[in-house]
Structures are given as structure tokens and as C-alpha cells.
Design an enzyme around this catalytic site. Structure first.
Site, PDB file in Angstrom:
ATOM      1  N   VAL A  24     -14.554  -5.505   3.750  1.00  0.00           N
ATOM      2  CA  VAL A  24     -13.667  -6.111   2.772  1.00  0.00           C
ATOM      3  C   VAL A  24     -13.538  -5.211   1.533  1.00  0.00           C
ATOM      4  O   VAL A  24     -14.510  -4.605   1.095  1.00  0.00           O
ATOM      5  CB  VAL A  24     -14.156  -7.536   2.399  1.00  0.00           C
ATOM      6  CG1 VAL A  24     -15.489  -7.494   1.685  1.00  0.00           C
ATOM      7  CG2 VAL A  24     -13.134  -8.282   1.575  1.00  0.00           C
ATOM      8  N   ASP A  25     -12.318  -5.091   1.027  1.00  0.00           N
ATOM      9  CA  ASP A  25     -12.016  -4.360  -0.207  1.00  0.00           C
ATOM     10  C   ASP A  25     -12.227  -2.848  -0.088  1.00  0.00           C
ATOM     11  O   ASP A  25     -12.485  -2.176  -1.080  1.00  0.00           O
ATOM     12  CB  ASP A  25     -12.828  -4.928  -1.381  1.00  0.00           C
ATOM     13  CG  ASP A  25     -12.210  -4.566  -2.723  1.00  0.00           C
ATOM     14  OD1 ASP A  25     -10.971  -4.445  -2.785  1.00  0.00           O
ATOM     15  OD2 ASP A  25     -12.950  -4.371  -3.699  1.00  0.00           O
ATOM     16  N   GLY A  29      -9.751  -1.014   1.195  1.00  0.00           N
ATOM     17  CA  GLY A  29      -8.414  -0.447   1.066  1.00  0.00           C
ATOM     18  C   GLY A  29      -7.572  -0.478   2.326  1.00  0.00           C
ATOM     19  O   GLY A  29      -6.551   0.210   2.401  1.00  0.00           O
ATOM     20  N   LYS A  30      -7.937  -1.274   3.322  1.00  0.00           N
ATOM     21  CA  LYS A  30      -7.189  -1.330   4.573  1.00  0.00           C
ATOM     22  C   LYS A  30      -5.757  -1.819   4.362  1.00  0.00           C
ATOM     23  O   LYS A  30      -4.806  -1.186   4.807  1.00  0.00           O
ATOM     24  CB  LYS A  30      -7.888  -2.250   5.591  1.00  0.00           C
ATOM     25  CG  LYS A  30      -9.268  -1.795   5.988  1.00  0.00           C
ATOM     26  CD  LYS A  30      -9.967  -2.794   6.884  1.00  0.00           C
ATOM     27  CE  LYS A  30     -10.158  -4.159   6.285  1.00  0.00           C
ATOM     28  NZ  LYS A  30     -10.963  -4.219   5.054  1.00  0.00           N
ATOM     29  N   THR A  31      -5.630  -2.958   3.679  1.00  0.00           N
ATOM     30  CA  THR A  31      -4.298  -3.548   3.511  1.00  0.00           C
ATOM     31  C   THR A  31      -3.438  -2.686   2.598  1.00  0.00           C
ATOM     32  O   THR A  31      -2.230  -2.553   2.834  1.00  0.00           O
ATOM     33  CB  THR A  31      -4.417  -4.993   2.982  1.00  0.00           C
ATOM     34  OG1 THR A  31      -5.202  -5.740   3.921  1.00  0.00           O
ATOM     35  CG2 THR A  31      -3.046  -5.653   2.849  1.00  0.00           C
ATOM     36  N   ILE A  86      -7.858 -10.415  -0.833  1.00  0.00           N
ATOM     37  CA  ILE A  86      -8.583 -10.235   0.422  1.00  0.00           C
ATOM     38  C   ILE A  86      -7.727 -10.747   1.575  1.00  0.00           C
ATOM     39  O   ILE A  86      -7.231 -11.868   1.538  1.00  0.00           O
ATOM     40  CB  ILE A  86      -9.931 -10.995   0.394  1.00  0.00           C
ATOM     41  CG1 ILE A  86     -10.809 -10.435  -0.717  1.00  0.00           C
ATOM     42  CG2 ILE A  86     -10.633 -10.921   1.734  1.00  0.00           C
ATOM     43  CD1 ILE A  86     -12.053 -11.268  -0.985  1.00  0.00           C
ATOM     44  N   THR A  87      -7.552  -9.919   2.598  1.00  0.00           N
ATOM     45  CA  THR A  87      -6.756 -10.305   3.757  1.00  0.00           C
ATOM     46  C   THR A  87      -7.387 -11.505   4.449  1.00  0.00           C
ATOM     47  O   THR A  87      -8.571 -11.523   4.719  1.00  0.00           O
ATOM     48  CB  THR A  87      -6.635  -9.118   4.739  1.00  0.00           C
ATOM     49  OG1 THR A  87      -6.025  -8.025   4.052  1.00  0.00           O
ATOM     50  CG2 THR A  87      -5.800  -9.482   5.947  1.00  0.00           C
ATOM     51  N   HIS A 118     -13.510  -9.520   5.578  1.00  0.00           N
ATOM     52  CA  HIS A 118     -14.510 -10.488   5.120  1.00  0.00           C
ATOM     53  C   HIS A 118     -15.433 -10.860   6.272  1.00  0.00           C
ATOM     54  O   HIS A 118     -15.024 -10.949   7.431  1.00  0.00           O
ATOM     55  CB  HIS A 118     -13.800 -11.735   4.573  1.00  0.00           C
ATOM     56  CG  HIS A 118     -14.702 -12.663   3.831  1.00  0.00           C
ATOM     57  ND1 HIS A 118     -15.556 -13.517   4.474  1.00  0.00           N
ATOM     58  CD2 HIS A 118     -14.898 -12.852   2.506  1.00  0.00           C
ATOM     59  CE1 HIS A 118     -16.227 -14.206   3.580  1.00  0.00           C
ATOM     60  NE2 HIS A 118     -15.846 -13.816   2.369  1.00  0.00           N
ATOM     61  N   ASP A 171     -10.686   9.296  -4.836  1.00  0.00           N
ATOM     62  CA  ASP A 171     -10.299   9.668  -6.195  1.00  0.00           C
ATOM     63  C   ASP A 171     -11.148   8.982  -7.273  1.00  0.00           C
ATOM     64  O   ASP A 171     -11.056   9.330  -8.446  1.00  0.00           O
ATOM     65  CB  ASP A 171      -8.821   9.327  -6.424  1.00  0.00           C
ATOM     66  CG  ASP A 171      -8.518   7.855  -6.182  1.00  0.00           C
ATOM     67  OD1 ASP A 171      -9.148   7.259  -5.287  1.00  0.00           O
ATOM     68  OD2 ASP A 171      -7.652   7.304  -6.879  1.00  0.00           O
TER      69      ASP A 171
END
Length: 198
Positions: free
Chosen positions: A72-73, A75-77, A96-97, A120, A173
Site C-alpha cells: 500500500v502507498d 505508487g501503483k495507482t 488507497i486503492t 492494503h 526522487d
């Protein structure tokens, strides 16, 4: 009800039906095990016509399925939003997706199907299904966070299903990003990057 609303689901009636994914999420949040029982009759599965296996003239071409997975979090979406030129991540509950999303991209006249899976912990069954249907998995790992619980789960699913995969180290980055540490952590889980002999 509070957890369902936190998922971003609008509840309009008192007899609102729960999906399997909602039940999985709620059971995770309350640390309980839920066992699904079915009263329906078993489905009859049609066996493939063995005489047509290997006869490529009877095969239809389908777009390859690329499943994007990870913790989760990580950066997938947002990665998927970039591919489809949308902003789905901003509209998700808490960023969160909450569900599996799929879309197609056309390049050079051919299509590819991308599947975005939630990271998640409550959605482990969805991630397993995402691995099982994939022609290739993109495992996204945030360089600032490293390998997390759901990352390990995805690695296990990849290794068990033997699906080809690519590791995408994301968020390089950021000031505290350490891609080299990710590469070293991956090796402890049996994943050796190509430039190191993998």
C-alpha cells in the site's frame, strides 16, 4: 458501517449487500477469520477440446495481461494513472486503492490490459487472483519504504505461480530513497536483478 464508509462506498439502505472484498477488509480490521459457505450447487467446468490444443489457427489473440502489485502507498495507482492519463489515486478513500481496476492501452496497433491491485493487507485474495491471471507482474516497491509485508506476499505469489515479473523501484526522487537497499533486500528473498546475474 463505519469501515464500509471509510472504503469510500456509499451506503443507501440498511440491507446493503457486502462484497467478498468488503468482508475481507472488515474481518482484517477486526482481526477475525471469516469462512465463506455456499448453498449453491457446484459449477460444471467444461473440459478443453484436447484435439485443438496446439492448433494455433483456432486460437484467438488476446491482449497480454500486466498486473501491477505491491505494498500500500508505494505508487501503483499513480503509475497506472500516468499510463491511462487519469487521477484515480486522488479519488480513492484515503488515497488507497479499494478494488481491482483494469484498463487497456493500445500501442503500435496492439492492446495490453493492465490490472491495478490494492496493496492494503485486507485485500490478499485480490492480489493472489491478480497474480494468477497475469502474463507478467510489475512489482512496485517504493525506494523510501523498502520491502513491506504485502511486498513479501506478492513475491511469494510470484514464486508460487511462476509468473514472469519486473520490479519497478519507485519514488527514487525522495530524499530518503535508497534503491540499492531495495536490490539487496530483494536478493535475500531470492530475487536477483539482471545486472547482478539474475
Amino acid at each position: 458501517l463505519k469501515l464500509i464508509i471509510q472504503l469510500g462506498t456509499k451506503v443507501e439502505t440498511s440491507d446493503f449487500p457486502l462484497t467478498d472484498d468488503m468482508i475481507e477488509y472488515i474481518s482484517y480490521e477486526y482481526n477475525v477469520t471469516v469462512e465463506k459457505k455456499s448453498n449453491s450447487k457446484p459449477q460444471v467446468i467444461v473440459e478443453p477440446d484436447l484435439t485443438k490444443i496446439g492448433d494455433t489457427e483456432n486460437f484467438s489473440k488476446r491482449p497480454p495481461i500486466v498486473t501491477v502489485m505491491g505494498h500500500v502507498d508505494h505508487g501503483k495507482t499513480t503509475l497506472m494513472d500516468t499510463l491511462r492519463n487519469t487521477a484515480v489515486a486522488k479519488g480513492e478513500a484515503g488515497g488507497i486503492t479499494q478494488h481491482i481496476a483494469a484498463f487497456e492501452v493500445e500501442t503500435n496497433g496492439d492492446k495490453m490490459t493492465f490490472i491495478d491491485t490494492p496493496g492494503h493487507a485486507a485485500f490478499s485474495k485480490m492480489r493472489l487472483r491478480g497474480t494468477q491471471v497475469a502474463d507478467i507482474v510489475v512489482l512496485v516497491i517504493a525506494a523510501d519504504a523498502g520491502i513491506q509485508d504485502q511486498t513479501l506476499e506478492v513475491i511469494k505469489n510470484i514464486q508460487e505461480t511462476d509468473v514472469p515479473f519486473v520490479v519497478a523501484i519507485n519514488k527514487c526522487d525522495l530524499d530518503n530513497a535508497d534503491p540499492e537497499k531495495i536490490i539487496e533486500e530483494l536478493s535475500t528473498h531470492g530475487i536477483i536483478v539482471e545486472d547482478r546475474g539474475g
